[in-house]
Design a protein around this motif. Structure first.
Motif, PDB file in Angstrom:
ATOM      1  N   GLU A 158       0.830  -1.187   0.000  1.00 28.27           N
ATOM      2  CA  GLU A 158       0.000   0.000   0.000  1.00 28.27           C
ATOM      3  C   GLU A 158       0.877   1.254   0.000  1.00 28.27           C
ATOM      4  O   GLU A 158       0.622   2.198  -0.728  1.00 28.27           O
ATOM      5  CB  GLU A 158      -0.875  -0.042   1.266  1.00 28.27           C
ATOM      6  CG  GLU A 158      -1.864   1.058   1.364  1.00 28.27           C
ATOM      7  CD  GLU A 158      -2.539   1.088   2.737  1.00 28.27           C
ATOM      8  OE1 GLU A 158      -2.018   0.466   3.681  1.00 28.27           O
ATOM      9  OE2 GLU A 158      -3.567   1.745   2.846  1.00 28.27           O
ATOM     10  N   SER A 159       1.947   1.226   0.794  1.00 25.25           N
ATOM     11  CA  SER A 159       2.775   2.427   0.903  1.00 25.25           C
ATOM     12  C   SER A 159       3.463   2.775  -0.416  1.00 25.25           C
ATOM     13  O   SER A 159       3.735   3.936  -0.690  1.00 25.25           O
ATOM     14  CB  SER A 159       3.799   2.280   2.031  1.00 25.25           C
ATOM     15  OG  SER A 159       4.528   1.095   1.882  1.00 25.25           O
ATOM     16  N   ILE A 162       0.939   4.870  -2.395  1.00 22.96           N
ATOM     17  CA  ILE A 162       0.372   6.098  -1.840  1.00 22.96           C
ATOM     18  C   ILE A 162       0.815   7.277  -2.707  1.00 22.96           C
ATOM     19  O   ILE A 162       1.989   7.453  -2.986  1.00 22.96           O
ATOM     20  CB  ILE A 162       0.814   6.312  -0.377  1.00 22.96           C
ATOM     21  CG1 ILE A 162       0.049   5.358   0.532  1.00 22.96           C
ATOM     22  CG2 ILE A 162       0.578   7.760   0.056  1.00 22.96           C
ATOM     23  CD1 ILE A 162       0.430   5.469   1.985  1.00 22.96           C
ATOM     24  N   GLY A 190      -0.838   1.818   5.936  1.00 16.34           N
ATOM     25  CA  GLY A 190      -0.476   3.119   5.372  1.00 16.34           C
ATOM     26  C   GLY A 190      -1.583   4.116   5.636  1.00 16.34           C
ATOM     27  O   GLY A 190      -2.431   3.918   6.504  1.00 16.34           O
ATOM     28  N   SER A 192      -3.564   5.347   3.053  1.00 18.54           N
ATOM     29  CA  SER A 192      -4.181   5.593   1.762  1.00 18.54           C
ATOM     30  C   SER A 192      -5.644   5.957   1.956  1.00 18.54           C
ATOM     31  O   SER A 192      -6.335   5.466   2.834  1.00 18.54           O
ATOM     32  CB  SER A 192      -4.038   4.388   0.853  1.00 18.54           C
ATOM     33  OG  SER A 192      -4.750   3.317   1.372  1.00 18.54           O
TER      34      SER A 192
END
Ligand code: C2E
Ligand code: MG
Ligand code: MG
Ligand code: MG
Length: 288
Positions: A158-159, A162, A190, A192
């Protein structure tokens, strides 16, 4: 230092005890030769359908059998490989090995299981995402091995996504259009924007292990229950599959199944291990 505990499983070297003897610098300079000498190997952790416990594939997890220090886990060397750029050839090697393994499984068990296409999940680091060869390398590997794109799921954290702009998403979109699945790994750690999910070419959400851990307490934290319930509802409304990581107990598996999660991975089912391990699991039953 690498013990083979029970069966063919490796115990990863203890990071704290080894930090003194293994310097970052030493590992970094040894990386390129390690790839040439074939010191990396892959363990596979089964992916399990929460509804019936059947296995439909595995995640590939790379390890380094260091000649002096024993088996090192990816957290020890992936950051170094990213820093030096070795992650690109290393990642390509992992991808090719994993896809070859998927072909072996597909030849043995067929292309589909009770829970969908039999497949292999491979982690991609952010550096591989920005490398211009990603799509072509993937296409080449699939063609060379004669494996259909639906056998492959690429995991991106996820990071890494972002604030991703369209240039970063373009290769992932191309791969998704070809039929490769994209999973959002470690989801929930994260920051998001949930609405942002619609923009990403992902078809799988992998809920981070921290959520699974909070399901161990009984009764589980009601706020955590609500959060997971909400994520699952949103994911399903966007046609995403929800996988949970780090399932260590039957209680967690049951709770997450009730909350609507689709598939799971964790020590409760199987530790990462050699590819032959999959043969012992429910894969055969699942395909009938
Ligand atoms: P990840 O992709 O989130 O992989 C899951 C990690 O959780 C793995 O750690 C796995 O061994 C561990 N795990 C699985 N089940 C359980 C459980 O029930 N309990 C607990 N406590 N842990 C569990 P591992 O193998 O050390 O990998 C760590 C990370 O390294 C991976 O996290 C992934 O981000 C990265 N990684 C692994 N292989 C590769 C690779 O080939 N390329 C890249 N770029 N990254 C990789
Ligand atoms: Mg992963
Ligand atoms: Mg993960
Ligand atoms: Mg994780």
């Amino acid at each position: 230092r690498a013990k083979s505990a029970g069966g063919n499983r490796y115990e990863l070297a203890d990071p704290e005890a080894d930090a003194r003897v293994i310097t970052r610098h030493g590992l970094t300079t040894a990386l390129p030769a390690a790839l040439e000498r074939g010191e990396f190997f892959i363990e596979y952790q089964p992916l399990v359908h929460l509804g019936d416990g059947s296995v439909h594939g595995a995640e590939a997890l790379v390890r380094w059998l260091h000649p002096q220090h024993g088996v090192l886990g990816p957290d020890r060397f992936i950051p170094l490989a990213e820093h030096t750029g070795l992650i690109v050839p290393l990642g390509r090697w992992v991808l090719e090995q994993s896809v070859r393994q998927a072909r072996v499984w597909r030849e043995r068990y067929g292309e589909s299981t009770a829970a969908g296409p039999l497949r292999i999940n491979v982690n991609l680091s952010p550096c591989q995402l920005t490398h211009p060869g990603l799509v072509q390398d993937t296409v080449d590997i699939l063609e060379r091995t004669g494996v259909a794109p639906d056998a492959l799921c690429l995991e991106v954290t996820e990071s890494a996504l972002i604030g991703a702009d369209d240039d970063l998403l373009k290769p992932l979109r191309r791969l998704a259009e070809m039929g490769v699945d994209i999973a959002l790994d470690d989801f929930g750690t994260g920051y998001s924007n949930l609405a942002n999910l619609r923009r990403l070419p992902v078809s799988v959400l992998k809920l981070d292990r921290s959520f699974t851990q909070s399901m161990q307490r009984f009764p589980a934290d009601p706020v955590d229950l609500k959060i997971v319930e909400g994520i699952v509802a949103l994911a399903h409304s966007l046609d995403l599959t929800v996988t949970v990581e780090g399932v260590e107990t039957g209680a967690q598996a049951e709770q997450l199944r009730i909350l609507g999660c689709d598939t799971a991975q964790g020590w409760y089912y199987a530790r990462p291990g050699p590819p032959e391990r999959l043969h012992e699991l429910a894969l055969v039953d699942a395909t009938g």
